[in-house]
Scaffold this active site. Structure first.
Site, PDB file in Angstrom:
ATOM      1  N   HIS A 101       0.817  -1.220   0.000  1.00  0.00           N
ATOM      2  CA  HIS A 101       0.000   0.000   0.000  1.00  0.00           C
ATOM      3  C   HIS A 101       0.851   1.271   0.000  1.00  0.00           C
ATOM      4  O   HIS A 101       0.339   2.368  -0.223  1.00  0.00           O
ATOM      5  CB  HIS A 101      -0.943   0.004   1.206  1.00  0.00           C
ATOM      6  CG  HIS A 101      -2.295   0.572   0.893  1.00  0.00           C
ATOM      7  ND1 HIS A 101      -2.494   1.581  -0.022  1.00  0.00           N
ATOM      8  CD2 HIS A 101      -3.531   0.258   1.353  1.00  0.00           C
ATOM      9  CE1 HIS A 101      -3.773   1.877  -0.098  1.00  0.00           C
ATOM     10  NE2 HIS A 101      -4.439   1.081   0.724  1.00  0.00           N
ATOM     11  N   ASP A 115      -2.047   1.929  -4.854  1.00  0.00           N
ATOM     12  CA  ASP A 115      -3.325   2.304  -4.245  1.00  0.00           C
ATOM     13  C   ASP A 115      -4.381   1.251  -4.529  1.00  0.00           C
ATOM     14  O   ASP A 115      -4.284   0.481  -5.494  1.00  0.00           O
ATOM     15  CB  ASP A 115      -3.800   3.662  -4.790  1.00  0.00           C
ATOM     16  CG  ASP A 115      -2.867   4.800  -4.395  1.00  0.00           C
ATOM     17  OD1 ASP A 115      -2.230   4.693  -3.328  1.00  0.00           O
ATOM     18  OD2 ASP A 115      -2.770   5.772  -5.172  1.00  0.00           O
TER      19      ASP A 115
END
Length: 438
Positions: free
Chosen positions: A410, A414
């Site tokens: 992450h 995204d």
């Protein structure tokens, strides 16, 4: 006589140390030139160390699982040559010589503790039939060997109790009862009381002895890499369902007309789809150097292929997967999997991946949450194919469905990017003719 000190050579990759994963010799044994001394592991590659001389092994550097620095002594071998080649022989009264004398064949003195074999644990043998029950007494001291009550009447039992006793291998004449009839509760009491005397009912589980297993070699590398990945990478996983009915039909047609080419599984088609969608989503095919703070988006797809072996999970790499068709991919998958399982994969075949795919095949489960192969930023996991009814407009048809999982870093990828990438994969998988369209 001379002693030769064999030092661990530089195995490459700029490593500073290697782990001992297996010794092929013992102290006191003779080893011939070019014979195997030990197996050493660096990262995920195992390298065989061979003896440069012939002689008797007089010293080994450590035990399996120990780390040895490059350039340090791995083994000391006493050769037939005159003089003293590389290292001085230690004095005769040192602990090293005492150990060598105790372990070398023909040594004159061996202590009693060393001569006697270690004691083996003794397990009581299960006692069967009436002999067990005759030895079992109730708390009040009454023998259970009689099949009659204290009043001399025969003990009765219902057909269900007799059938259960027969299944358990219990002689009803050995079972005590407080009444004139043996009941299920009496069988339960017999089983509880006699279990400690060595009786085991058919099909009963037995406790196994604890088995300490040293975490070494491949298993230790896997543990270290997985711990580092989960500790350093904030994972998230996205799962999508795909209809692979048309793709499975195409695969069956191609296999029916493959000639001498390898049989196709789902994996080559999925790899083609991955490679065709990567240019639109370059953040998926990347490596993140978190110490330098640099993300490298790679132009070529060097696809790691998680492979289960007897030694543990290995990840051989399909180089330039984007340049290969389904038949070439099938051949490369088979070759790399065999090399990994046989322990013959080269270092360059186990490093340099930019993205990994992991599949459990028929064991794939409904969904998986695979762990990223650091320093990569994504890993893709197809799950097993299942048949279910689906709505097709107003009609219901039989469809082959497969869930596809993707775990991403992450910090780099995204959620929107991961979802969009998987949707692009889904379009190609559900319309497989697009896999071969320019």
């Amino acid at each position: 006589m001379a002693r030769y000190s064999f030092r661990l050579p530089d195995i490459g990759e700029g490593i500073a140390e290697a782990e001992i994963v297996a010794w092929h010799v013992k102290v006191g044994e003779r080893v011939e030139e070019d014979a195997q001394l030990a197996d050493m592991m660096t990262d995920k590659a195992t390298v065989e160390m061979e003896s440069p001389v012939s002689g008797v092994v007089v010293e080994l550097a450590g035990e399996v699982g120990d780390l040895i620095a490059i350039g340090s002594t791995l083994a000391v071998i006493e050769t037939d040559a005159e003089g003293d080649d590389t290292v001085d022989a230690p004095p005769a009264d040192t602990p090293v010589d005492e150990e060598i004398a105790a372990e070398t064949p023909g040594a004159e003195e061996v202590s009693d503790a060393e001569a006697a074999p270690p004691p083996q644990p003794v397990r009581p043998e299960p006692v069967e039939g009436p002999s067990l029950s005759a030895a079992v007494e109730k708390k009040d001291g009454a023998s259970t060997s009689s099949a009659r009550t204290e009043h001399g009447k025969a003990v009765l039992a219902s057909p269900a109790v007799r059938a259960r006793a027969k299944h358990l291998g219990i002689d009803l004449s050995q079972v005590q009862s407080d009444g004139d009839r043996i009941r299920h509760a009496d069988l339960d009491a017999f089983l509880r009381y006699s279990a400690g005397q060595g009786y085991y009912a058919p099909g009963a589980s037995r406790a196994r002895t604890d088995e300490p297993i040293k975490v070494i070699g491949m298993r230790r590398k896997i543990a270290e890499n997985m711990a580092a990945a989960k500790r350093a990478i904030p994972h998230f996983t996205y799962v999508e369902e795909m209809d692979v009915t048309a793709l499975e039909e195409m695969r069956a047609d191609l296999n029916a007309n493959r000639g001498g080419r390898p049989k196709l599984t789902m994996l080559p088609f999925l790899i083609v789809a991955i490679c065709r969608t990567i240019p639109q989503f370059p953040m998926i095919n990347a490596r993140y150097d978190d110490e330098a703070g640099v993300v490298t988006r790679h132009g070529a797809v060097h696809l790691g292929m998680a492979t289960q072996t007897d030694a543990g999970l290995m990840v051989p790499v399909i180089r330039d997967a984007q340049d290969k068709n389904v038949w070439q991919l099938a051949s490369e998958i088979a070759r790399l999997a065999e090399a990994a399982r046989s322990g013959k994969a080269k270092v360059e075949e186990l490093t340099g991946g930019t993205l990994t795919i992991t599949s459990l095949g028929p064991l794939g489960g409904i969904a998986t949450t695979p762990v990223i192969n650091r320093p990569e930023v994504a890993i893709i996991g197809p799950n097993k194919i299942v048949e279910r009814p689906v709505f097709d407009g107003d009609d219901i048809r039989r469809a082959k469905l497969m869930n596809l999982s993707i775990s991403c870093d992450h910090r780099v990828v995204d959620g929107w990017d991961a979802a969009s990438y998987v949707q692009a994969l889904k379009k190609l998988i559900e319309t497989p003719v697009l896999l071969f369209a320019d």
